[in-house]
Design a protein around this motif. Structure first.
Motif, PDB file in Angstrom:
ATOM      1  N   PHE A 390      -7.271  -7.501   1.985  1.00  0.00           N
ATOM      2  CA  PHE A 390      -6.394  -8.590   1.539  1.00  0.00           C
ATOM      3  C   PHE A 390      -6.044  -8.457   0.057  1.00  0.00           C
ATOM      4  N   CYS A 391      -7.028  -8.016  -0.722  1.00  0.00           N
ATOM      5  CA  CYS A 391      -6.787  -7.889  -2.157  1.00  0.00           C
ATOM      6  C   CYS A 391      -5.748  -6.797  -2.436  1.00  0.00           C
ATOM      7  N   VAL A 392      -5.883  -5.677  -1.739  1.00  0.00           N
ATOM      8  CA  VAL A 392      -4.916  -4.585  -1.917  1.00  0.00           C
ATOM      9  C   VAL A 392      -3.529  -5.043  -1.444  1.00  0.00           C
ATOM     10  N   ALA A 397       1.970  -6.354  -2.884  1.00  0.00           N
ATOM     11  CA  ALA A 397       3.047  -7.351  -2.865  1.00  0.00           C
ATOM     12  C   ALA A 397       3.631  -7.552  -4.263  1.00  0.00           C
ATOM     13  N   VAL A 398       2.758  -7.689  -5.243  1.00  0.00           N
ATOM     14  CA  VAL A 398       3.232  -7.931  -6.610  1.00  0.00           C
ATOM     15  C   VAL A 398       3.941  -6.689  -7.150  1.00  0.00           C
ATOM     16  N   ALA A 399       3.409  -5.515  -6.788  1.00  0.00           N
ATOM     17  CA  ALA A 399       4.030  -4.274  -7.264  1.00  0.00           C
ATOM     18  C   ALA A 399       5.415  -4.082  -6.666  1.00  0.00           C
ATOM     19  N   ARG A 400       5.599  -4.536  -5.432  1.00  0.00           N
ATOM     20  CA  ARG A 400       6.901  -4.342  -4.785  1.00  0.00           C
ATOM     21  C   ARG A 400       7.945  -5.383  -5.155  1.00  0.00           C
ATOM     22  N   TYR A 401       7.488  -6.581  -5.456  1.00  0.00           N
ATOM     23  CA  TYR A 401       8.445  -7.674  -5.687  1.00  0.00           C
ATOM     24  C   TYR A 401       8.238  -8.411  -7.011  1.00  0.00           C
ATOM     25  N   PRO A 402       8.066  -7.693  -8.109  1.00  0.00           N
ATOM     26  CA  PRO A 402       7.848  -8.412  -9.380  1.00  0.00           C
ATOM     27  C   PRO A 402       9.050  -9.266  -9.778  1.00  0.00           C
ATOM     28  N   GLU A 403      10.267  -8.796  -9.404  1.00  0.00           N
ATOM     29  CA  GLU A 403      11.467  -9.551  -9.798  1.00  0.00           C
ATOM     30  C   GLU A 403      11.500 -10.918  -9.130  1.00  0.00           C
ATOM     31  N   LEU A 404      11.020 -10.967  -7.883  1.00  0.00           N
ATOM     32  CA  LEU A 404      11.051 -12.255  -7.184  1.00  0.00           C
ATOM     33  C   LEU A 404      10.040 -13.222  -7.780  1.00  0.00           C
ATOM     34  N   LEU A 405       8.878 -12.704  -8.162  1.00  0.00           N
ATOM     35  CA  LEU A 405       7.911 -13.586  -8.820  1.00  0.00           C
ATOM     36  C   LEU A 405       8.494 -14.089 -10.135  1.00  0.00           C
ATOM     37  N   ARG A 406       9.149 -13.186 -10.841  1.00  0.00           N
ATOM     38  CA  ARG A 406       9.728 -13.559 -12.134  1.00  0.00           C
ATOM     39  C   ARG A 406      10.798 -14.634 -11.966  1.00  0.00           C
ATOM     40  N   LEU A 436     -13.438  -4.908 -10.805  1.00  0.00           N
ATOM     41  CA  LEU A 436     -12.569  -4.739  -9.641  1.00  0.00           C
ATOM     42  C   LEU A 436     -11.603  -3.581  -9.867  1.00  0.00           C
ATOM     43  N   GLN A 437     -11.159  -3.444 -11.098  1.00  0.00           N
ATOM     44  CA  GLN A 437     -10.279  -2.329 -11.409  1.00  0.00           C
ATOM     45  C   GLN A 437     -10.995  -1.003 -11.125  1.00  0.00           C
ATOM     46  N   ASP A 438     -12.251  -0.944 -11.541  1.00  0.00           N
ATOM     47  CA  ASP A 438     -13.048   0.258 -11.324  1.00  0.00           C
ATOM     48  C   ASP A 438     -13.149   0.566  -9.827  1.00  0.00           C
ATOM     49  N   ILE A 439     -13.390  -0.470  -9.045  1.00  0.00           N
ATOM     50  CA  ILE A 439     -13.497  -0.286  -7.597  1.00  0.00           C
ATOM     51  C   ILE A 439     -12.175   0.214  -7.014  1.00  0.00           C
ATOM     52  N   MET A 440     -11.078  -0.380  -7.493  1.00  0.00           N
ATOM     53  CA  MET A 440      -9.772   0.042  -6.980  1.00  0.00           C
ATOM     54  C   MET A 440      -9.502   1.507  -7.345  1.00  0.00           C
ATOM     55  N   GLU A 441      -9.940   1.892  -8.544  1.00  0.00           N
ATOM     56  CA  GLU A 441      -9.740   3.296  -8.941  1.00  0.00           C
ATOM     57  C   GLU A 441     -10.551   4.235  -8.056  1.00  0.00           C
ATOM     58  N   GLN A 442     -11.769   3.793  -7.738  1.00  0.00           N
ATOM     59  CA  GLN A 442     -12.592   4.614  -6.837  1.00  0.00           C
ATOM     60  C   GLN A 442     -11.935   4.753  -5.463  1.00  0.00           C
ATOM     61  N   PRO A 539      -5.927   4.229  -0.144  1.00  0.00           N
ATOM     62  CA  PRO A 539      -5.648   5.037  -1.345  1.00  0.00           C
ATOM     63  C   PRO A 539      -4.156   5.217  -1.613  1.00  0.00           C
ATOM     64  N   GLY A 540      -3.388   5.462  -0.583  1.00  0.00           N
ATOM     65  CA  GLY A 540      -1.952   5.666  -0.765  1.00  0.00           C
ATOM     66  C   GLY A 540      -1.271   4.417  -1.308  1.00  0.00           C
ATOM     67  N   ILE A 541      -1.681   3.264  -0.773  1.00  0.00           N
ATOM     68  CA  ILE A 541      -1.070   2.008  -1.243  1.00  0.00           C
ATOM     69  C   ILE A 541      -1.387   1.794  -2.719  1.00  0.00           C
ATOM     70  N   LEU A 542      -2.632   2.081  -3.085  1.00  0.00           N
ATOM     71  CA  LEU A 542      -3.008   1.858  -4.480  1.00  0.00           C
ATOM     72  C   LEU A 542      -2.286   2.823  -5.414  1.00  0.00           C
ATOM     73  N   LYS A 543      -2.135   4.037  -4.955  1.00  0.00           N
ATOM     74  CA  LYS A 543      -1.441   5.037  -5.775  1.00  0.00           C
ATOM     75  C   LYS A 543      -0.032   4.539  -6.133  1.00  0.00           C
ATOM     76  N   GLU A 544       0.584   3.973  -5.119  1.00  0.00           N
ATOM     77  CA  GLU A 544       1.974   3.551  -5.257  1.00  0.00           C
ATOM     78  C   GLU A 544       2.077   2.215  -6.027  1.00  0.00           C
TER      79      GLU A 544
END
Ligand code: ADP
Ligand code: MG
Length: 738
Positions: A390-392, A397-406, A436-442, A539-544
């Motif tokens: 859920f966190c990913v 979601a935020v990475a794909r639609y920052p303009e809509l949040l803005r 959490l950032q560290d975990i996401m990087e892992q 991993p792919g989602i996080l990369k992107e």
């Protein structure tokens, strides 16, 4: 009859500022209005709400059950049930002193609207009875042709109707001389298109629930029927004495000061934040809380904010729909209650230049109807895996639609905060915190593995740590921060309905959850374990998506440069942000989840453009009135006095010397003031033709700069004009005399 000379003299010399101060100094306020020894908090809570308990006590069992099914599971309401509910609701309301009922709705003005109808129905025999039918409960038809529709309705089809929202309970609002039964409703056009903030919110919650349940099913949660977005909005506001406000046309008409020199003392001493709350303010806050308790709004915390005379109120989180209604209610109660204490509650995002403005931190998460917070890292590897999914999804979601949040937080008022030198910046990024950032990087690096037993994956450790709740202080500069078990969207303006931002949050989250669910379902179907499927997908989602993650200082120039390199949008103001509403990406997203049709999006694009243009126009007009009728005459009076004094000097044979330069420079300022007035006047009268958006753009490009110039001159004059002539309450007075 000629006016006696004395009173003319008096009128000319009376100063509204002094009058205001002397009234404030001598005012007696009735502070002790509630005695909590006799009025107990827990009895107060929900006393004016037709809540589950009341429903149970007053409705026949089958009716109660049917209603609960509608409320909790979204089952359509059987119309035959409505009459029974209406009748019980009416009896309950009459017992609470109600004479009228109203369908409350949330048009796109961002405020709430209502029209009252009496319960009274004449019997035709000269008598009358109190009546309220199921039909009247379910549907209303306000004459709503004057609400903005952004082109959805032509005037000949101007009818809109309100539809009862049973998931937000009805309540009685007390007022002198009779109370009112308030029924929360959605507001739609005759063709079923949304004209309000609630309709799309309910649709977006539905979409989120549907998608989130798919993931939960994969994890074996077959008991969950519904997932709710949960929201806790922290509301900032200013309280200013009403006498000051009445002496300032800008505060009355625009909710913010359009002139005002910097006070000698601002917020630099940092002696206000969490400081002792002044007595009158505390009395007002307690009264607000008591009122809100009665209405079932679970307000929890209160404190001083950073700026002088700025405060905050925060409730305990609720489901997104209720939280939105309750926040609207809270703003309404705050404004009404402040008046009882001789105060005005300013909800504008930037009432005073140079000191902090007000926002609304929108704490957001997702919860099951069985009570589990989906953004809470669990106690077992199994729960952890679900949390990570859920966190990913939210990160994606935020990475794909920052303009809509803005754009969901864009307004003329909020432009003074976002993108200006103040929290948070207009660039949408996510703060995860180090752990959490560290975990996401892992995870991105492939550290996520399923365990030998075929069970769930580990990330270095078998159980994720409990993440510290970031109280907001560690990274106040991030617009979107993970705070332990929820995300905090901090860019929302204080005057906003949280409906809009949450529609976007719910929908973009639904889209990412849908994407993940689709992939996981397919992988599992092809024979993979769920753990393996997750380990392969994330991993792919996080990369992107990782470009949107940023833990540093969001104000810094380096970040602005870095964000640009990362390709993150920096939509500095409303005019830059609005076009995002009608991009293909946005049409596709909202159509797919049935949240907005193309027509509804187009209508919003027009309405938000119109709102912007109207706001700037009102501000510009107000500035002109103030400059011409208040500042200019004060400056001329000073000039006359100054000139008379110099003539007297000259007559006495004294050399005026430097003083003459003073007069010359004053005269020059007055010339400049005249010039700036003329230019602003010209700008607002030559807006030209074009659609709503180009009009709004014109206001930003041609009118705002003229307003800024005029303000600089006005503020300079404020600093040199004699105190007894300057008519407008000053910052140093408004913010510090309490
Ligand atoms: P702070 O931000 O000052 O640390 P809290 O974290 O306690 O304060 O909460 C701030 C707001 O977030 C409150 O309104 C609270 O109810 C809300 N909140 C807490 N948990 C959740 C959740 N799971 N979903 C939505 N809002 C939440
Ligand atoms: Mg907070």
């Amino acid at each position: 009859m000629p006016i006696p000379r004395r009173s003319i003299v008096h009128m000319a010399t009376s100063n509204p500022r002094f009058e205001a101060i002397s009234r404030i100094a001598t005012a007696k306020h009735e502070l002790g209005r509630i005695d909590f020894r006799t009025t107990h908090l827990k009895e107060l809570f929900g006393a004016n709400v037709f809540n589950e308990e009341e429903q149970k006590a007053r409705l026949p069992k089958p009716v109660f059950k049917a209603l609960q099914k509608t409320i909790k599971q979204g089952v359509p309401l059987d119309p035959t049930v409505a009459d029974a509910v209406a009748s019980a609701m009416k009896d309950w309301a009459l017992e609470h002193g109600a004479t009228h009922y109203t369908h409350l709705f949330q048009p796109l003005t961002g405020l709430t609207a209502e029209k009252h109808d009496s319960f009274l129905t004449p019997t035709g025999t000269g008598k009358a009875i109190a009546q309220f039918s199921g039909k009247e409960l379910i549907q209303g038809e306000p004459d709503a042709s004057s609400f903005p529709s952004g082109g959805i309705r032509a005037t000949f089809e101007a009818r809109g109707y309100t539809a009862w929202d049973p998931t937000s309970p009805a309540y009685v609002r007390e007022s002198p001389n009779g109370s009112t039964l308030v029924i929360p409703t959605a507001f739609v056009s005759w063709t079923g298109e949304a004209l309000d903030k609630k309709t799309p919110l309910l649709r977006s919650m539905e979409a989120l629930s549907t998608q989130a349940i798919r993931i939960l099913r994969l994890f074996g949660h077959n008991d969950v029927q519904k997932v709710f977005a949960t929201v806790g909005p922290e509301q900032e506001y200013f309280l200013i004495d009403k006498h000051f406000v009445y002496a300032r046309p800008d505060l009355i008409h625009c909710g913010r000061t359009l002139f005002g020199a910097k006070p000698p003392k601002g917020q630099e001493m940092e002696d206000q934040y969490f400081g002792t709350i002044p007595e009158r303010v505390l009395a007002c806050m307690a009264d607000v809380e008591a009122e809100l308790f009665k209405l079932g709004v679970p307000v929890k915390t209160r404190h001083n904010e950073v700026a002088p005379s700025q405060y905050e109120i925060a409730p305990i989180f609720e489901d997104c729909n209720l939280a939105t209604d309750h926040n609207q209610l809270a703003m309404d109660v705050m404004r009404r209650t402040a008046e009882k204490y001789g105060l005005v509650c300013l909800l504008h995002e930037k009432p005073f230049a140079g000191i902090n403005g007000s926002g609304k931190h929108n704490n957001w998460s997702m919860s099951t109807d069985t009570g589990d917070n989906l953004l809470n890292p669990g106690d077992t590897p199994h729960d952890n895996a679900q949390f990570l999914v859920f966190c990913v999804a939210v990160i994606r979601a935020v990475a794909r639609y920052p303009e809509l949040l803005r754009v969901s937080v864009a307004s003329a008022g909020n432009d003074h905060r976002l993108g200006a030198n103040e929290a948070p910046p207009a660039i949408i990024s996510i703060f995860l915190g180090d752990q959490l950032q560290d975990i996401m990087e892992q995870i991105e690096a492939g550290a996520l593995k399923s365990t030998k037993q075929g069970g769930f994956m580990e990330v270095g450790v078998s159980v994720l740590p409990k993440f510290p709740k970031d109280a907001g202080d560690r990274n106040r500069t991030s617009p979107f921060a993970f705070t332990g078990n929820k995300f905090e969207f901090r860019a929302v303006g204080s005057f906003f309905s949280i409906g809009g931002p949450n529609v976007v949050l719910n929908t973009i989250a639904a889209e990412s959850i849908d994407y993940i669910a689709t992939h996981l379902e397919a992988a599992v179907k092809s024979g993979k374990t769920l753990a393996q499927a997750i380990a392969d997908l994330l991993p792919g989602i996080l990369k992107e998506s990782k470009k949107v993650i940023f833990n540093g200082d969001g104000y810094s120039a380096e970040w602005h440069a870095a964000a640009e390199k990362r390709g993150l949008p920096n939509l500095k103001n409303t005019i830059d942000a609005i076009p995002a509403i009608i991009e293909k990406k946005s049409f596709d997203l909202f159509a797919k989840y049935k949240v907005f049709s193309d027509r509804e999006l187009n209508s919003r694009y027009n309405i938000y453009s119109e709102n912007y243009a109207k706001t700037i126009n009102i501000e510009a007009q107000t500035m002109l009135v103030m400059a011409r009728s208040m500042i200019l005459p004060a400056a001329m009076r000073f000039q006359a006095e100054y000139a008379a004094s110099l003539s007297a000097l000259k007559a006495a044979g004294v050399d005026a010397g430097v003083q003459l330069n003073g007069l010359k420079s004053l005269a020059l300022q007055i010339e400049k003031l005249h010039g700036a007035i003329a230019e602003l006047d010209h700008a607002i009268n030559h807006a030209g033709n074009g659609d709503a958006y180009s009009h709004a753009k014109y206001m930003r490009d041609a009118v705002l700069p003229k307003m800024e110039t005029l303000r600089i001159i006005g503020d300079h004059l404020e600093m040199i004009i004699p105190d007894d002539i300057w008519p407008l309450p000053t910052y140093r007075e408004m913010l510090f005399i309490k």
